[in-house]
Design an enzyme around this catalytic site. Structure first.
Site, mmCIF file in Angstrom:
data_model
loop_
_atom_site.group_PDB
_atom_site.id
_atom_site.type_symbol
_atom_site.label_atom_id
_atom_site.label_comp_id
_atom_site.label_asym_id
_atom_site.label_seq_id
_atom_site.Cartn_x
_atom_site.Cartn_y
_atom_site.Cartn_z
ATOM 1 N N GLU A 1 -6.428 4.249 -33.526
ATOM 2 C CA GLU A 1 -6.027 5.153 -32.436
ATOM 3 C C GLU A 1 -6.909 4.882 -31.229
ATOM 4 O OE1 GLU A 1 -6.555 9.120 -33.897
ATOM 5 O OE2 GLU A 1 -5.439 8.628 -35.712
ATOM 6 N N LYS B 1 -9.522 5.873 -28.516
ATOM 7 C CA LYS B 1 -10.596 6.859 -28.467
ATOM 8 C C LYS B 1 -10.589 7.464 -27.067
ATOM 9 C CE LYS B 1 -15.409 7.550 -29.688
ATOM 10 N NZ LYS B 1 -15.855 8.212 -28.487
ATOM 11 N N ASP C 1 -11.521 9.554 -23.930
ATOM 12 C CA ASP C 1 -12.836 9.932 -23.424
ATOM 13 C C ASP C 1 -12.796 11.322 -22.794
ATOM 14 O OD1 ASP C 1 -15.473 9.676 -22.967
ATOM 15 O OD2 ASP C 1 -15.299 8.298 -21.279
ATOM 16 N N TYR D 1 -5.655 14.952 -32.686
ATOM 17 C CA TYR D 1 -5.798 13.769 -33.548
ATOM 18 C C TYR D 1 -6.115 14.079 -35.006
ATOM 19 C CZ TYR D 1 -10.732 14.389 -32.252
ATOM 20 O OH TYR D 1 -11.968 14.902 -32.016
ATOM 21 N N LYS E 1 -16.722 0.916 -29.811
ATOM 22 C CA LYS E 1 -16.956 1.271 -28.408
ATOM 23 C C LYS E 1 -16.781 0.038 -27.521
ATOM 24 C CE LYS E 1 -18.695 5.529 -27.951
ATOM 25 N NZ LYS E 1 -20.017 5.798 -27.914
ATOM 26 N N CYS F 1 -44.166 -1.020 6.908
ATOM 27 C CA CYS F 1 -43.279 0.077 6.527
ATOM 28 C C CYS F 1 -42.039 0.121 7.426
ATOM 29 C CB CYS F 1 -44.037 1.393 6.632
ATOM 30 S SG CYS F 1 -42.985 2.834 6.397
ATOM 31 N N CYS G 1 -42.522 3.441 9.697
ATOM 32 C CA CYS G 1 -43.622 3.686 10.635
ATOM 33 C C CYS G 1 -44.371 2.409 11.008
ATOM 34 C CB CYS G 1 -44.594 4.715 10.061
ATOM 35 S SG CYS G 1 -45.544 4.070 8.692
ATOM 36 N N CYS H 1 -46.469 2.477 1.435
ATOM 37 C CA CYS H 1 -46.938 2.752 2.786
ATOM 38 C C CYS H 1 -48.021 3.803 2.621
ATOM 39 C CB CYS H 1 -45.785 3.298 3.633
ATOM 40 S SG CYS H 1 -46.356 4.064 5.157
ATOM 41 N N CYS I 1 -46.671 8.889 8.096
ATOM 42 C CA CYS I 1 -45.374 8.208 8.055
ATOM 43 C C CYS I 1 -44.247 9.244 8.011
ATOM 44 C CB CYS I 1 -45.306 7.303 6.824
ATOM 45 S SG CYS I 1 -43.661 6.633 6.536
HETATM 46 S S1 IVH Z 1 -11.464 11.320 -35.104
HETATM 47 C C1 IVH Z 1 -14.837 13.185 -38.079
HETATM 48 N N1 IVH Z 1 -9.886 10.315 -33.285
HETATM 49 O O1 IVH Z 1 -14.668 10.666 -30.460
HETATM 50 C C2 IVH Z 1 -14.599 12.919 -36.644
HETATM 51 N N2 IVH Z 1 -11.995 11.162 -32.594
HETATM 52 O O2 IVH Z 1 -17.531 10.692 -32.496
HETATM 53 C C3 IVH Z 1 -13.152 12.764 -36.385
HETATM 54 N N3 IVH Z 1 -12.378 11.053 -30.191
HETATM 55 O O3 IVH Z 1 -16.254 13.632 -30.976
HETATM 56 C C4 IVH Z 1 -12.907 12.274 -35.040
HETATM 57 N N4 IVH Z 1 -10.440 10.147 -29.667
HETATM 58 O O4 IVH Z 1 -14.024 13.898 -29.931
HETATM 59 C C5 IVH Z 1 -11.088 10.887 -33.539
HETATM 60 N N5 IVH Z 1 -8.386 9.445 -31.782
HETATM 61 C C6 IVH Z 1 -9.546 10.011 -32.020
HETATM 62 C C7 IVH Z 1 -10.467 10.300 -31.004
HETATM 63 C C8 IVH Z 1 -11.690 10.874 -31.337
HETATM 64 C C9 IVH Z 1 -11.594 10.614 -29.203
HETATM 65 C C10 IVH Z 1 -13.731 11.592 -30.022
HETATM 66 C C11 IVH Z 1 -14.000 12.823 -30.813
HETATM 67 C C12 IVH Z 1 -15.370 12.670 -31.432
HETATM 68 C C13 IVH Z 1 -15.795 11.318 -30.967
HETATM 69 C C14 IVH Z 1 -16.268 10.457 -32.114
#
Ligand code: IVH
Length: 668
Positions: free
Chosen positions: A113, A115, A117, A222, A310, A404, A407, A422, A427
């Site tokens: 999936e 992630k 932000d 999720y 990441k 400087c 000054c 300086c 100054c």
């Molecule tokens: S699963 C047991 N799925 O990423 C933890 N997390 O540390 C289950 N996050 O704080 C998390 N997208 O807020 C999961 N598709 C996704 C996510 C997701 C963003 C965030 C989540 C968590 C951090 C992971």
């Protein structure tokens, strides 16, 4: 209309509006015009105004944001909201894959999936009605932000089934909304949000739900927390189920039979990421089968069946146009790269600190070079390296001046220092920076005197030193740009109020070399008045714990100067308090408190106190507050979203308190 008819009509309107809302915000497939939606909403609001007792929590009228709250209430999660372990490269992912195979064999599949932000939230439904929404907090206890979450239109107020369920997901701010918000803030002269995640978190942590309502956040669900509703056998079936009962899930997910497929998915999104309407910071990889998830189990902080890959910090190429020099309060010269404006991780970057001359040499930076820029920790812009291949020969060496930039007096490099300084006490840049420091929050705390106002006052010759601040006249201030009656009055009140500050603020505000906030406090407690501090000898100073020889020397040298003596006299004449008014210095072990003699670390966000306040109160009760966790730490106080310090404390087996416990002990 009779009451019964009204109830019936209200139910009809709620059903219709919730359905239209779902079609628009979750399915992205509206079936009615905005005008029709507004008309029905108007009717609903009018009926509810007549019969307020018929308002229910699932009414769409409840999305607009009610009255501001005084504070958020704490919510204990039904099961801990854990975080994920991280992978930064293919090797980390192969290790993860190997661990899974060792435990469950070769018959399994992953689900990948995006992630998102944003920030993790939990939503609780009873009989299908949304009743409680909370932040993750420290994973065990979060905060009730139901009213703010209700303003997110894709969160259903009522599910398609009347079930009890708790779901988890990511609330976020779409890129476009973030950009518009920052543009607006820029025109109003407000501080910009560094990224959409901070903006989303800032919006959901507002006590006034009307602010969250304006911010137009969104959410992807999720996962399922507590579930009394259905028996499922895989995570992907869970996501399909969540979708069926009315939630918005992210569709860019894929089941992968092998790690190779996972790597392809990652590669695909690493490239496609900029085209998404929301920020992602990686890919989450989960074992799909719930039975296998159970077999794999959890470590103390995260599931063994999932990992977060990441993406590396976004790096962008731009041109370094110039290097600008600025003079700090202590005379240190700092070079800053002036860049051709470029978008990096959600904001426009135009400048990046180069810290000192050595760094410019190390990275071999020349004027006109193409450079790679990234945001360190996703916030502070940094020049990573120079693209030597793109040099044309037109680039120019940067020559650090010998005098400087403000000054013109000769710059010096003090022994053991990388920085050039300086050392002219007159100054103008240093004086200006010194004034900014004097009024800053942890010093004299004069609200309304930002850098721009100070610069104006200084340039207009209205202030030359800090004592002049106390002579400012109303009509002089009114003549300044962008200063109305109200802001002038507020400013004068703030200046007046600062006269009563306890001595440590003044000592810190004076900006004596090497004397930080902590030393200022120790000095104020020990000497109690500025006169006694001024008269202190080197020997007296060095006997004080935490005051070393160099600092003592700097203090004596500072107070020996005639201009300092004059300045202090002038401040006195203007009515500035010169005495310590805080709690008495005490021998820690003589105090009967839970903090006496202990070394304590504060981490994470506190809600009821600022960190500074907590620190002060702990110190008043004989505790010592330090910055990092080590074997000599006795106690860690963890607010919400505590990170690595909390982890380290857990590892070392150090006692950990939450904020509630801290407050209880402070009151004792
Ligand atoms: S699963 C047991 N799925 O990423 C933890 N997390 O540390 C289950 N996050 O704080 C998390 N997208 O807020 C999961 N598709 C996704 C996510 C997701 C963003 C965030 C989540 C968590 C951090 C992971």
């Amino acid at each position: 209309m009779t009451r019964e008819n009204t109830r019936r009509r209200l139910n009809e309107l709620k059903e219709l509006l919730n359905q239209y809302n779902y079609e628009y915000y979750t399915l992205d497939k509206p079936t009615v015009s905005d005008a029709e939606y507004d008309r029905l909403m108007q009717e609903l609001m009018e009926l509810e105004a007549q019969y307020p007792e018929l308002i229910t929590p699932d009414s769409p009228s409840q999305r607009v944001g009610g009255e501001p709250l005084a504070a958020f209430t704490k919510v204990q999660h039904t099961s801990p909201m854990l975080s994920l372990g991280n992978a930064f490269n293919e090797g980390d992912l192969r290790d993860f894959d190997r661990r899974i195979r060792q435990e469950v064999g070769d018959q399994f599949s992953y689900i990948c999936e995006l992630k998102i932000d944003g920030l993790a939230v939990s939503l609780r439904y009873e009989k299908g009605i949304f009743l409680l929404g909370a932040t993750r907090g420290d994973g065990v206890v979060g905060e009730d932000i139901t009213y703010n979450l209700k303003t997110i239109k894709s969160i259903p107020l009522k599910l398609k089934n009347e079930i009890n369920i708790e779901v988890r997901g990511e609330a976020y701010m779409p890129k476009r909304t973030f950009e518009e918000l920052n543009k607006e803030r820029e025109t109003r002269g407000e501080e910009l949000f560094a990224n959409p995640r901070n903006a989303a978190a800032g919006s959901l942590r507002q006590l006034d739900p009307k602010i969250a309502a304006k911010r137009q956040l969104d959410m992807f669900v999720y996962g399922i927390g507590e579930n009394e509703a259905v028996i499922l056998d895989s995570h992907s079936a869970g996501l399909d189920y969540l979708e069926q009962i009315g939630f918005k899930t992210n569709h860019e997910r894929r089941r992968c039979a092998s790690l190779e497929n996972v790597l392809e998915f990652i590669e695909y999104w690493a490239e496609k990421r900029p085209s998404l309407p929301y920020e992602i910071d990686g890919i989450v990889i989960k074992v799909d089968s719930l039975e296998q998830q159970e077999q794999l189990g959890f470590t103390a902080k995260s599931p063994r069946w999932a990992i977060a890959y990441k993406f590396p910090a976004e790096e962008v190429v731009t041109r370094l146009i110039d290097i600008e020099l600025s003079v700090g309060r202590t005379g240190v010269i700092t070079p800053t790269a002036i860049l051709e404006p470029v978008r990096v991780a959600g904001t426009t970057v135009k400048r990046a600190s180069l810290h000192n001359e050595d760094l410019i040499r190390e990275k071999d930076i020349k004027l006109g070079d193409f450079v790679t820029v990234k945001k360190a920790g996703d916030i502070i812009p940094e020049v990573v390296n120079v693209l030597e291949k793109r040099r044309t020969g037109e680039e120019k060496d940067f020559v650090m001046p010998s005098s400087c930039p403000e000054c013109d007096s000769a710059l010096v490099r003090l022994e053991d220092e990388v920085a050039l300084r300086c050392i002219n006490p007159k100054c103008p840049a240093q004086i200006r920076e010194g004034l900014i420091h004097f009024v800053s929050r942890n010093a004299m705390n004069i609200d309304g005197l930002g850098e721009k106002v100070i610069a104006q006052l200084f340039n207009e010759n209205l202030i030359h030193d800090v004592a002049d601040l106390y002579q400012l006249q109303r009509d002089e201030l009114l003549r300044l740009e962008r200063m109305g009656e109200k802001s002038v009055d507020n400013l004068l009140n703030a200046i007046e109020a600062s006269k009563a500050n306890s001595l440590e603020r003044l000592i810190f505000g004076l900006g004596i070399r090497l004397v930080g906030e902590k030393a200022a406090k120790t000095l104020a407690q020990q000497f109690e008045t500025i006169d006694r501090l001024q008269a202190a000898t080197l020997e007296e100073l060095t006997t004080i714990q935490d005051i070393g020889h160099k600092m003592a020397d700097s203090i004596v040298t500072y107070f020996a100067k005639q201009e300092v003596k004059d300045l202090i006299e002038e401040l006195k004449l203007n009515g500035v308090n010169m005495a310590y008014t805080g709690p008495k210095a005490v021998n820690a072990t003589e105090i009967d408190s839970a903090f006496a003699g202990k070394t304590i670390v504060l981490t994470g966000k506190l809600e009821q106190l600022t960190r500074n306040e907590a620190k002060k109160e702990i110190e008043a009760l004989g505790g010592k507050v330090t910055g990092s966790v080590s074997k000599s730490t006795d106690l860690v106080i963890a607010g919400t979203e505590a990170g690595s310090k909390l982890d380290k404390a857990t590892q070392l087996g150090i006692e950990i308190w939450d904020e509630a416990k801290l407050i209880q002990e402070l009151k004792r």
